[in-house]
Scaffold this motif. Structure first.
Motif, short mmCIF file in Angstrom:
data_model
loop_
_atom_site.label_atom_id
_atom_site.label_comp_id
_atom_site.label_asym_id
_atom_site.label_seq_id
_atom_site.Cartn_x
_atom_site.Cartn_y
_atom_site.Cartn_z
N UNK A 1 61.03 15.56 4.58
CA UNK A 1 61.71 15.96 5.81
C UNK A 1 61.19 15.14 7.00
N UNK A 2 59.88 14.96 7.07
CA UNK A 2 59.31 14.21 8.18
C UNK A 2 59.74 12.74 8.14
N UNK A 3 59.70 12.15 6.93
CA UNK A 3 60.07 10.74 6.79
C UNK A 3 61.54 10.52 7.14
N UNK A 4 62.40 11.43 6.69
CA UNK A 4 63.84 11.27 6.95
C UNK A 4 64.20 11.57 8.39
N UNK B 1 69.96 17.18 -0.03
CA UNK B 1 71.11 17.20 0.88
C UNK B 1 70.62 17.31 2.33
N UNK B 2 69.60 18.14 2.55
CA UNK B 2 69.01 18.25 3.89
C UNK B 2 68.42 16.91 4.32
N UNK B 3 67.76 16.24 3.39
CA UNK B 3 67.19 14.92 3.69
C UNK B 3 68.30 13.93 4.05
N UNK B 4 69.38 13.94 3.27
CA UNK B 4 70.50 13.03 3.52
C UNK B 4 71.11 13.28 4.90
N UNK B 5 71.27 14.55 5.26
CA UNK B 5 71.83 14.87 6.58
C UNK B 5 70.88 14.47 7.70
N UNK B 6 69.58 14.58 7.42
CA UNK B 6 68.59 14.10 8.38
C UNK B 6 68.75 12.60 8.61
#
Length: 229
Positions: free
Chosen positions: A119-122, A144-149
């Motif tokens: 999460x932090x990296x994205x 999916x959360x990472x992709x949206x980030x």
């Protein structure tokens, strides 16, 4: 041997060889309707089924992997300064393989191993970074959360998946399709691994062809002369 073949009803060893080879060719060419593993399989049958599974995984992935997708993926990787990998569970091993290949092509990478690190990296706004997500289903909630980030911060990402029409597939800039098992459900992860490794090897070869195989060969020779592994 001759006595043995005659006891089986053949005129001699020559007739036995002809019949044996004929039946083996027929067996090799017939379609396999049942590829599932059973507790009655001998080691030889298991060897054949696993070999057939791996060949099929590469062949089917090859048929679905369009050259234009590889060209686009390689272009994005070359233009990026850094590659951030995102994967969970067993797919981390695939990401690690891809990361090692990229390091041989002089490309920096990050492979966060925890969800919080992902999460932090994205969430970092760095358009010189490109994401590389690996998800068999394309519906992993955390990815999916990472992709949206990544999308929210203006970053692109490449996706390796068996379901291009998934949520992640619709968000990705480049989708590299990999087959998964239709039968052999107990080995579906292995089928995805094999197909993914083929895709990664193709990308690696494409990167090296642009960088020059000679430079990479010299680095490999240097490693072998200085480090014993």
């Amino acid at each position: 041997i001759v006595r043995f073949t005659k006891r089986m009803g053949f005129e001699g060893y020559t007739e036995f060889k002809i019949r044996f080879l004929t039946e083996m060719m027929e067996y090799a060419n017939q379609s396999r309707e049942d590829d599932s593993f059973t507790n009655k399989d001998t080691v030889r049958i298991l060897m054949e089924k696993v070999a057939c599974m791996e060949r099929s995984a590469i062949k089917e992935t090859h048929l679905h992997l369009e050259p234009v997708l590889v060209v686009r993926a390689v272009k994005e990787i070359i233009e990026a300064d850094h590659v951030d990998f995102y994967a969970t569970d067993d797919n981390v091993h695939i990401a690690n393989l891809a990361a090692v290949n990229l390091s041989m092509a002089d490309k920096g990478y990050t492979l966060p191993l925890s969800i919080s690190q992902m999460y932090l990296t994205s969430s970092r706004e760095n358009k010189k970074h490109i994401g590389f997500i690996i998800s068999r289903t394309g519906e992993n909630r955390m990815l999916i959360d990472v992709a949206r980030n990544l999308r929210a911060h203006g970053s692109k990402f490449i996706l390796i998946t068996s379901t291009p029409d998934s949520t992640l597939g619709k968000l990705a800039d480049v989708v590299l399709p990999v087959v998964t098992a239709s039968k052999l459900e107990e080995l579906w992860t292995r089928v995805f691994w094999i197909g993914s490794q083929y895709v990664i090897d193709v990308i690696f070869a494409a990167l090296l062809s642009r960088k020059g195989f000679k430079a990479v060969g010299e680095r490999e020779r240097w490693l072998r002369s200085n480090f014993h592994y």
